[in-house]
Design an enzyme around this catalytic site. Structure first.
Site, PDB file in Angstrom:
ATOM      1  N   HIS A   1      84.091  32.689 -40.282  1.00 21.04           N
ATOM      2  CA  HIS A   1      84.092  32.404 -41.725  1.00 21.04           C
ATOM      3  C   HIS A   1      82.697  32.571 -42.309  1.00 21.04           C
ATOM      4  O   HIS A   1      82.519  33.216 -43.357  1.00 21.04           O
ATOM      5  CB  HIS A   1      84.607  30.986 -41.963  1.00 21.04           C
ATOM      6  N   GLU A   2      81.702  32.016 -41.650  1.00 22.15           N
ATOM      7  CA  GLU A   2      80.331  32.095 -42.162  1.00 22.15           C
ATOM      8  C   GLU A   2      79.787  33.515 -42.068  1.00 22.15           C
ATOM      9  O   GLU A   2      79.084  33.982 -42.966  1.00 22.15           O
ATOM     10  CB  GLU A   2      79.437  31.119 -41.394  1.00 22.15           C
TER      11      GLU A   2
ATOM     12  N   HIS B   1      80.968  35.594 -44.967  1.00 25.98           N
ATOM     13  CA  HIS B   1      80.196  35.446 -46.206  1.00 25.98           C
ATOM     14  C   HIS B   1      79.071  36.486 -46.253  1.00 25.98           C
ATOM     15  O   HIS B   1      78.816  37.088 -47.305  1.00 25.98           O
ATOM     16  CB  HIS B   1      79.587  34.047 -46.292  1.00 25.98           C
TER      17      HIS B   1
ATOM     18  N   GLU C   1      85.155  31.660 -51.017  1.00 28.47           N
ATOM     19  CA  GLU C   1      85.564  30.918 -49.824  1.00 28.47           C
ATOM     20  C   GLU C   1      86.894  31.436 -49.276  1.00 28.47           C
ATOM     21  O   GLU C   1      87.063  31.597 -48.067  1.00 28.47           O
ATOM     22  CB  GLU C   1      85.665  29.431 -50.149  1.00 28.47           C
TER      23      GLU C   1
END
Length: 293
Positions: A169-170, A173, A225
């Site tokens: 997930h990070e 980004h 997100e």
């Protein structure tokens, strides 16, 4: 849950815009006290030309995100890297006494999962740091591939699949260039506030800032997100981790939450919303896992 540490850059942009706004409000009060500028025909000629130029500039800087979402981006990769490098040095200084050595079992395990995920991308030269903070359940990635994981997060991730869910997930980004998108939005809103200062009462302008945060900035943050959830799920599947375990991770995250504001006041979607969206994406993620080498 995973805040963007480039907030310092966004705050600096807003501060500069506010300073310019105050200067021009002061000048307007004394310069146009007798004759407002919009009573002059030349003002509208200039306003029309400026509006046309602004629209052309805005359209020129529209791009598609990795999921096909249209967004405004006028921040260069070089500037984003500079901001990321500055934030990286500040983070190292802030946690210099808490960074776990890279040869420790915890750091090696986090690095192993991160390396497996990164190998599924086309980027290189990533750096992984683990920060000793048992009560902090968080992780973040800075532009330039700087990964930070707080040790308290490992009690929630529990295994490699859970850790891969968070790290992917990070990393997503960074791959989606969300930092540049947020900086670009701050630049755009700063210009709009500056222009509005000529037409709107300063007291009402503060209300406008609050509404833009509620109607523009927060929804955009939640979109980023959700996009990172989607791209991260596909990334962990491509790295041959089990995407179905992402649901279990977010269920554990929900159990660890103390409280959270309503979704429309939050920078992140609610955990229930994230779980529901991830469940819808799992079939496609499983297909990517099956075709991964």
């Amino acid at each position: 849950m995973f805040p963007n540490l480039l907030q310092r850059g966004l705050s600096a942009t807003r501060t500069t815009a506010q300073q310019s706004l105050r200067r021009h409000l002061f000048q307007r009060h004394y310069r146009y006290k007798a004759q407002p500028p919009w009573h002059d025909r030349r003002f509208w000629y200039c306003a029309g030309a400026a509006t046309t130029t602004g629209l052309v500039y805005y359209e020129y800087h529209i791009e598609e995100s990795p999921t096909g979402r249209r967004r405004f981006n006028n921040v260069s990769p070089e500037y984003t890297r500079q901001i990321g490098e500055q934030a990286y040095l500040e983070t190292l200084a802030q946690y210099r006494n808490q960074i776990i050595p890279p040869n420790s079992p915890i750091s090696r395990n986090v690095s192993r999962v991160a390396t497996r995920l990164i190998s599924a991308t086309d980027q290189k030269d990533w750096v992984v740091h683990v920060i000793y903070a048992p009560d902090e359940k968080n992780a973040f990635v800075l532009p330039g591939g700087k990964i930070f994981v707080f040790s308290g997060l490992l009690s929630v991730t529990e295994d490699d699949n859970g850790l891969a869910t968070v790290l992917s997930h990070e990393i997503a980004h960074q791959l989606a260039n969300h930092s540049a998108e947020k900086l670009s939005q701050a630049n755009l809103l700063g210009v709009l506030y500056f222009i509005a200062a000529f037409f709107v009462d300063p007291n009402f302008l503060q209300f406008g800032r609050a509404m833009s945060t509620l109607l523009l900035e927060l929804p955009n943050s939640r979109q980023c997100e959700q996009e990172a959830d989607q791209l991260g799920l596909y990334l962990m599947a491509k790295a041959c981790y089990d995407p179905e375990q992402a649901v279990a991770l977010w269920q554990r995250m929900k159990a660890a939450e103390l409280s959270s504001p309503p979704q429309f006041l939050n920078t992140h979607p609610s955990t229930d919303s994230r779980i529901e969206n991830i469940r819808k994406l799992i079939p496609q993620a499983n297909m990517k896992r099956e075709t991964a080498n």
